[in-house]
Design a protein around this motif. Structure first.
Motif, mmCIF file in Angstrom:
data_model
loop_
_atom_site.group_PDB
_atom_site.id
_atom_site.type_symbol
_atom_site.label_atom_id
_atom_site.label_comp_id
_atom_site.label_asym_id
_atom_site.label_seq_id
_atom_site.Cartn_x
_atom_site.Cartn_y
_atom_site.Cartn_z
ATOM 1 N N LYS A 118 -24.583 -2.522 12.672
ATOM 2 C CA LYS A 118 -24.293 -2.818 11.269
ATOM 3 C C LYS A 118 -25.580 -2.722 10.466
ATOM 4 O O LYS A 118 -26.610 -3.276 10.857
ATOM 5 C CB LYS A 118 -23.717 -4.237 11.144
ATOM 6 N N ASP A 142 -16.934 -7.778 9.483
ATOM 7 C CA ASP A 142 -17.413 -7.538 10.850
ATOM 8 C C ASP A 142 -16.259 -7.542 11.845
ATOM 9 O O ASP A 142 -16.187 -6.688 12.741
ATOM 10 C CB ASP A 142 -18.425 -8.610 11.256
ATOM 11 N N ILE A 185 -23.820 -5.732 16.614
ATOM 12 C CA ILE A 185 -22.893 -6.825 16.325
ATOM 13 C C ILE A 185 -21.893 -7.090 17.455
ATOM 14 O O ILE A 185 -21.084 -8.001 17.360
ATOM 15 C CB ILE A 185 -22.128 -6.585 15.008
#
Length: 236
Positions: A224, A106, A235
């Motif tokens: 995501k 991420d 995110i």
């Protein structure tokens, strides 16, 4: 303690200091400050400095600031141990160059899409890249964006570094557009650009380019989709 041992200890200390590089060239230090992430450790910054200094030493000739910075960006990227400022390094290295390390997939995606999404919107063309994990599974790397079309991006064009595991793909959805490529606003968008396409999710479900896919959108959202949980989340 004998006088001999005291003298020997002092000599060893002096030798250790003398063996430590000075790293006091303001030109090299400025390049490190520009290219290296503020989150880097001092050891990582010192290593980056040594890489920069070594570039002129290897050529045995002075380099212009622009040339030295460009070569330093590539050297630091190739080293893969020094966290970088993506917005500074990405324009100076080849498309598809893996940057990292990052602590998570991420984090890698967010940092790169912060750089790549404005490029995608400005060109009104998709772009994207891949995210990899190192063999130890502790660090992640993300490639600088490669170009796509108005409505697609081919991850197959992205170089895959040896020894790394592919875990995810990211791409940008360009600007709000009509199907003929003319720009419009969100209400007139004919590509549902603020969301994943059904094909995006199918690719992740089948694991073609990793089981996770990221998209940056004209609205500025980063999304995501994780095939393992079937969760689609914002995110950023």
């Amino acid at each position: 303690m004998s006088i001999t041992s005291i003298a020997g200890g002092a000599a060893a200390a002096i030798g250790a200091v003398a063996a430590t590089p000075a790293r006091d060239d303001p030109r090299y230090a400025q390049i490190v400050d520009t290219l290296v992430s503020p989150d880097a450790t001092q050891a990582q910054r010192d290593h980056a400095y040594d890489l920069v200094a070594g570039l002129e030493t290897a050529d045995d000739t002075p380099l212009t600031d622009a040339v030295l910075t460009e070569r330093a960006a590539q050297a630091i990227a190739d080293d893969r141990t020094i966290p970088v400022v993506v917005a500074e390094v990405a324009p100076l290295v080849a498309p598809g160059t893996a940057l990292g390390p990052f602590p998570s997939s991420d984090a890698a995606a967010i940092d790169m899409m912060t750089y790549s999404n404005p490029l995608s919107i400005a060109a009104n063309l998709e772009n994207g890249g891949l995210i990899f994990r190192d063999p130890d599974g502790n660090h992640f790397f993300v490639t600088t964006p490669m170009g796509g079309t108005l409505d697609g991006f081919d991850p197959g064009q992205v170089p895959q570094p040896d020894g790394m595991a592919l875990v995810a793909c990211y791409h940008g959805h360009a600007d709000y557009s009509k199907t003929d490529g003319s720009r419009t606003d969100k209400a007139g968008d004919e590509f549902n650009s603020d969301h994943f396409s059904a094909q995006d999710k199918r690719l992740a479900d089948r694991g073609f380019w990793g089981s996770v896919i990221y998209v940056s959108t004209p609205s500025g959202d980063f999304r995501k989709y994780d095939a393992a949980t079937r969760q689609d989340t914002v995110i950023n």
